[in-house]
Design an enzyme around this catalytic site. Sequence first.
Site: not given
Length: 221
Positions: A145, A192, A212, A215
Site C-alpha cells: 500500500h 521457518a 539474515k 551461509r
Amino acid sequence: MPHISKDALRSDKFFIYIRTAIKMFRGTVKALTLKERHFPLFLGKHVSISHGHDIYCKQNVKFEDYSEIQGLSTHGLHFGKNVTIGRYTEIRPSSYYGVGQIGYGLEMGDFSSIGPFGFVGCSGKIIIGNNVMIGPRVSLFAENHNFSDSSSTIMSQGVNNKGITIEDDCWIGSGVIILDGVTVGHGSVIGAGTLVTKSVPPESVVVDKRNKLIRTRRTED
C-alpha cells in the site's frame, strides 16, 4: 514396534484408492469449467474454484480439501505438472467482488507444492519455479500500500506491485512471509518463521526474522 497385519495394510490401501478415485471424479467434473486442463485433475472436498476461465492446469494438479482458488486476474493462474495446493490454502489475485484493480496472477512450475493454510496474494505477478517446496502457513504478498501522503487516507492512495519470484529447487519453511519485490534465488532454503523483505542470492540459507543470510550452500572453488 507394533505389528501391522497385511490385512490392515490392504484395507488402508483400499480406502486410499477410493478417496483418490473420488478426488479424480470431482476434478474431471470441475475441469470442464477451466480455461485449460490436462487430466487427471484431483479435487478434495469443499474446494472452492471461481473464475475458471482464467485457470490453466497441466497433468496431476491436486487441490486439497477446503482450498480456495480464485482465478480472476489479468494473466491467469497457471499450474504446472504434479502441483499440489494444500488444505485451506488461498490463492487470491483480486478482491472477492472484482472491484477496483484486477490482479496479475500466478505461474507455478512442475513438481512444486504449497502446504496447508498458505496464502498467495498474487495481485502482483508471482512466479514459483520447478521443484519448489513451500511449507505450511506460508504467506506471499505481491502488493504494497502507498502511504506517503499523510493528508489522505492510506486506502485512497492505492497500491504498487513489483512481484515475487521463487526460483527452481527452493525450500520455504513453515510460517515464512515473503513480501513484494523479493526474488528467492534457485536452490535456497528459507528457515521457518522468517520474514523475507529483500532478495536472496542463489543457494542461500536464510534463518530468523531479520532476513539474515547465515551461509551459502555453494562449495568454494
